[in-house]
Every structure is written in structure tokens, then in C-alpha cells.
Write a protein that holds these residues in place. Structure first.
Motif, mmCIF file in Angstrom:
data_model
loop_
_atom_site.group_PDB
_atom_site.id
_atom_site.type_symbol
_atom_site.label_atom_id
_atom_site.label_comp_id
_atom_site.label_asym_id
_atom_site.label_seq_id
_atom_site.Cartn_x
_atom_site.Cartn_y
_atom_site.Cartn_z
ATOM 1 N N GLU A 294 -0.041 81.684 24.444
ATOM 2 C CA GLU A 294 -0.571 80.785 25.482
ATOM 3 C C GLU A 294 0.305 79.547 25.621
ATOM 4 O O GLU A 294 0.537 79.059 26.724
ATOM 5 N N VAL A 295 0.750 79.016 24.463
ATOM 6 C CA VAL A 295 1.605 77.825 24.452
ATOM 7 C C VAL A 295 2.721 78.040 23.431
ATOM 8 O O VAL A 295 2.595 78.868 22.527
ATOM 9 N N GLY B 282 3.680 73.172 22.394
ATOM 10 C CA GLY B 282 2.482 72.873 23.179
ATOM 11 C C GLY B 282 2.627 73.133 24.669
ATOM 12 O O GLY B 282 1.638 73.090 25.399
ATOM 13 N N ALA C 12 3.063 75.239 28.093
ATOM 14 C CA ALA C 12 2.611 76.555 28.562
ATOM 15 C C ALA C 12 3.574 77.062 29.635
ATOM 16 O O ALA C 12 4.408 76.309 30.148
ATOM 17 N N HIS D 270 5.160 75.062 32.786
ATOM 18 C CA HIS D 270 5.350 73.639 32.510
ATOM 19 C C HIS D 270 6.832 73.304 32.441
ATOM 20 O O HIS D 270 7.635 74.109 31.985
#
Length: 158
Positions: free
Chosen positions: A85-86, A133, A135, A138
Motif C-alpha cells: 500500500e505504501v 510512507g 503511496a 504520490h
């Protein structure tokens, strides 16, 4: 004072264990043989082969001690706990580098395993810190000694 935990992937742990085994079983014997040959030359006060072999021995013993200390404090990155997810330690991330107009693939690893030439980026490096952190989709901004870089996260995998 507690020693810092060393984050390693399974591949990183295996590489350090193999290096330790090589240093202990092969390199130590090679150096002992070099010392034996150098001693046979006689006068140690002017024996550069002996001095060189002893220096090499000190370096190898230092590296052995360093690896053994590190392996006592290993925290193995559990792949089953890694999410895609990240970006996190242990993930592989494909980013688009806007400055160079190209895609790069990095694996985020602990600092002891980092090797930028092989795409292994430390979680403590500027790029690693910025990506942790983030994703997919981003864009992160990274202050590096060479200037500000922008990376868009395209893909995250294990």
C-alpha cells in the motif's frame, strides 16, 4: 547502552553470513599461510611481506568482529508483514525521476545493506526517508547534496 538494531532482508542476512563464513574459513587460512611464508624470510624488522600480512590479518579480524556484532542485533524484515500500500523497508518501488525523465527501481533496505549501485537504498538516506510512507501516485521531493529531486511513485512490490 543498547546497540542499534540492524534491519536486514533475508537476502542481506544470507550475504553477510556467507561473507563471514568466507572470512573465517578461507581468508584466515590464506593470511596464516602468507604469515608463515613471510616468517621464513627471517629478519622481521625489514620484512615488508610480514608487515603486509599482519595488516591484512588485522583488517580481516576487524571485519569478522564487525559482522558478528551486527548479526547479534539483526531484525529480519518479515516479508509477510510488508504491505504494498505504501513504501516501507523491504519494498521495491518504481519511481519516475522528473529531472532525468526516467524510471528507477529501488529496494528500501536497512543502512547496513544499502548499495546504491545495485538499487538498494537505505531507509536512512534522503531518498529512502522521502519515499517511506508514500503511496502509488504520490510525488515526493528529496533534498540531496546535488539539489532537489522529485520522484513520482509508480509501483510498489515485495
Amino acid at each position: 547502552m543498547a546497540e542499534k538494531q540492524v534491519l536486514l532482508t533475508a537476502d542481506g542476512l544470507r550475504a553477510f553470513e556467507e561473507e563471514l563464513e568466507y572470512l573465517k574459513s578461507v581468508k584466515r587460512k590464506d593470511i596464516a599461510d602468507k604469515i608463515k611464508v613471510a616468517l621464513s624470510f627471517g629478519d622481521l624488522s625489514e620484512n615488508s611481506e610480514y608487515d603486509e600480512a599482519k595488516n591484512e590479518q588485522a583488517q580481516v579480524e576487524s571485519r569478522i568482529a564487525e559482522i558478528e556484532a551486527m548479526l547479534k542485533n539483526v531484525k529480519l524484515i518479515d516479508e509477510s508483514e510488508i504491505t504494498t500500500e505504501v513504501v516501507s523497508v523491504g519494498t521495491k518501488v518504481t519511481v519516475f525521476d522528473a529531472e532525468y525523465d526516467e524510471e528507477e527501481v529501488y529496494q528500501i533496505v536497512g543502512s547496513t545493506e544499502a548499495n546504491p549501485d545495485k538499487g538498494l537504498i537505505s531507509d536512512e538516506s534522503p531518498v529512502g526517508k522521502a519515499l517511506i510512507g508514500a503511496a502509488i501516485g504520490h510525488t515526493v521531493e528529496v533534498e540531496t547534496p546535488g539539489g532537489t529531486m522529485h520522484f513520482k511513485v509508480l509501483h510498489i512490490s515485495k
